[in-house]
Design an enzyme around this catalytic site. Sequence first.
Site, PDB file in Angstrom:
ATOM      1  N   HIS A 156     -16.049   4.793  -9.528  1.00  0.00           N
ATOM      2  CA  HIS A 156     -15.125   4.700 -10.682  1.00  0.00           C
ATOM      3  C   HIS A 156     -13.712   4.332 -10.217  1.00  0.00           C
ATOM      4  O   HIS A 156     -12.737   4.685 -10.877  1.00  0.00           O
ATOM      5  CB  HIS A 156     -15.090   5.996 -11.495  1.00  0.00           C
ATOM      6  CG  HIS A 156     -16.437   6.544 -11.826  1.00  0.00           C
ATOM      7  ND1 HIS A 156     -17.099   6.262 -13.000  1.00  0.00           N
ATOM      8  CD2 HIS A 156     -17.273   7.342 -11.106  1.00  0.00           C
ATOM      9  CE1 HIS A 156     -18.280   6.877 -13.006  1.00  0.00           C
ATOM     10  NE2 HIS A 156     -18.417   7.531 -11.858  1.00  0.00           N
ATOM     11  N   SER A 277       4.593 -18.387  -3.931  1.00  0.00           N
ATOM     12  CA  SER A 277       5.041 -18.594  -5.305  1.00  0.00           C
ATOM     13  C   SER A 277       6.188 -19.591  -5.296  1.00  0.00           C
ATOM     14  O   SER A 277       6.992 -19.622  -4.367  1.00  0.00           O
ATOM     15  CB  SER A 277       5.507 -17.256  -5.886  1.00  0.00           C
ATOM     16  OG  SER A 277       6.430 -17.480  -6.928  1.00  0.00           O
ATOM     17  N   LYS A 283       6.483 -13.638  -2.288  1.00  0.00           N
ATOM     18  CA  LYS A 283       5.076 -13.535  -2.666  1.00  0.00           C
ATOM     19  C   LYS A 283       4.111 -14.138  -1.649  1.00  0.00           C
ATOM     20  O   LYS A 283       4.378 -15.163  -1.048  1.00  0.00           O
ATOM     21  CB  LYS A 283       4.826 -14.238  -4.013  1.00  0.00           C
ATOM     22  CG  LYS A 283       5.460 -13.589  -5.204  1.00  0.00           C
ATOM     23  CD  LYS A 283       4.860 -12.238  -5.573  1.00  0.00           C
ATOM     24  CE  LYS A 283       3.387 -12.301  -5.873  1.00  0.00           C
ATOM     25  NZ  LYS A 283       3.089 -12.332  -7.293  1.00  0.00           N
ATOM     26  N   GLU A 290      -9.026 -15.349  -5.677  1.00  0.00           N
ATOM     27  CA  GLU A 290      -9.008 -15.435  -7.145  1.00  0.00           C
ATOM     28  C   GLU A 290      -9.823 -16.632  -7.632  1.00  0.00           C
ATOM     29  O   GLU A 290     -10.541 -16.549  -8.631  1.00  0.00           O
ATOM     30  CB  GLU A 290      -7.569 -15.526  -7.640  1.00  0.00           C
ATOM     31  CG  GLU A 290      -6.811 -14.221  -7.422  1.00  0.00           C
ATOM     32  CD  GLU A 290      -5.315 -14.409  -7.612  1.00  0.00           C
ATOM     33  OE1 GLU A 290      -4.803 -13.967  -8.643  1.00  0.00           O
ATOM     34  OE2 GLU A 290      -4.674 -15.013  -6.737  1.00  0.00           O
TER      35      GLU A 290
END
Length: 456
Positions: A156, A277, A283, A290
């Site tokens: 969980h 970025s 970043k 992804e």
Amino acid sequence: MSKLWGGRFAKEAHDLLRQFNDSIDFDQRLWSEDIEGSMAWARGLVGVGVLTATEANTIVRGLEMVSAEWESGTFTIQPGDEDIHTANERRLIELIGDVGGKLHTGRSRNDQVATDFRLWTKRAVDQVQLELHQLQTALVDHAEQHMDVMLPGYTHLQHAQPVLWGHWLLAHFWPLERDQKRWDAVRDSADSCPLGSAALAGSAFPVNREALAARLGFSRITPNSLDAVSDRDFSADFLYAAAITGLHLSRLSEQLILFSSQEFGFVRLDDTFSTGSSIMPQKKNPDTLELTRGKSGRLVGLLVGLMTTLKGLPSTYDKDLQEDKEGVFNAFDTLTIVLPVMTGVINTLKLQPERMAAQLEPGLIATDMADYLVKKGLPFRQAHHIVGEIVQLSETSGVPITELSLTQLQAISLLFEPDVVEAFSIAGSLAARDVVGGTAPNAVREQIAFARQVLR
Ligand code: ARG
């Protein structure tokens, strides 16, 4: 230009019809399989007296020339080249003259395309399996190198019990091993030769189908011509295997994305597999992971798309079946970039064991505390309850469960004795799980050895 099927038509096809109907843009990818199939067919036609051996040799040599043109990039597609079969045949006849026009005797593009696509599929499976194997190897290597690093295991997404990195990472190896079996099944599904089925009813020239199949490297022939020209189970199987492989890669990606966030900081992606970025200089983004996660959606979609197309069809060939190829090509292209990228990510992945260690809080060994009481003779249900009380005491007093005094523990259960101290450590918890497939160092070492054996 004269179309292959132009005889019965009084008018030329509309431009829109051509655009809509033609598949050459994407099925030219089957050029070499198409030529291979035609060579085998030419040999087959000698056996039934349609071609003399000399004619067959001329055709095969002509096909070799066509092949050389594709190879060198000099093949030019003409406006009438509807699909790869049409294009290759047109060029063959240009190169060797009328004898080339004998090649299509007793066959149809229906059995031709099914044969070509099956040949292509078998090779594509080989390629996918090779890439999969490389990723599996990277996972086992990494698991072995960093096997002893400890981190919390989650259920969980909440702290559950401590586990070893080697154990955690191999949890992503075995699904890929199941994928390998699925890909084996895809190859087998494609491994029947439909050539000789012709348009639907079977060839009127009784070629030796077994010999044809053997020449093309198929293990067997299809048993029913009507089924053979419409069977695209092998394509659906391909897309199913691709979709599941995609899901497995997505799960690994999702987990590594989380682990590389500032909140976790368990892993760091190498610069070579990260992006920046355009506005925020600090970043470092996990775009590779992804995209892997994102593309798994496409893979599922391709499967659903093809199954939906197949669902509506009556038996034998319908033009809807031309929709089979783009999705499969797309799935193949997707996997053959996603897999090596993931291999690169894993090969360069850095761990931050101190960040993992910082999360190894005493609550993770609450189960071990209950197991301790069980070993002193208490039924597990009662032990669970007692440890629940200890957790409550720890929360109200602000003292971690591992630091409560023996007196405090004994106030809850007299079964606690001085040996409780060594029982309650992260390392002790890990070592206790020495079951096959468990997280004890011993068990993980064995698992790594087993994984290596599977890879050989
Ligand atoms: N381009 C077609 C396909 O991919 C080849 C088969 C055409 N057959 C036909 N009867 N029109 O399915």
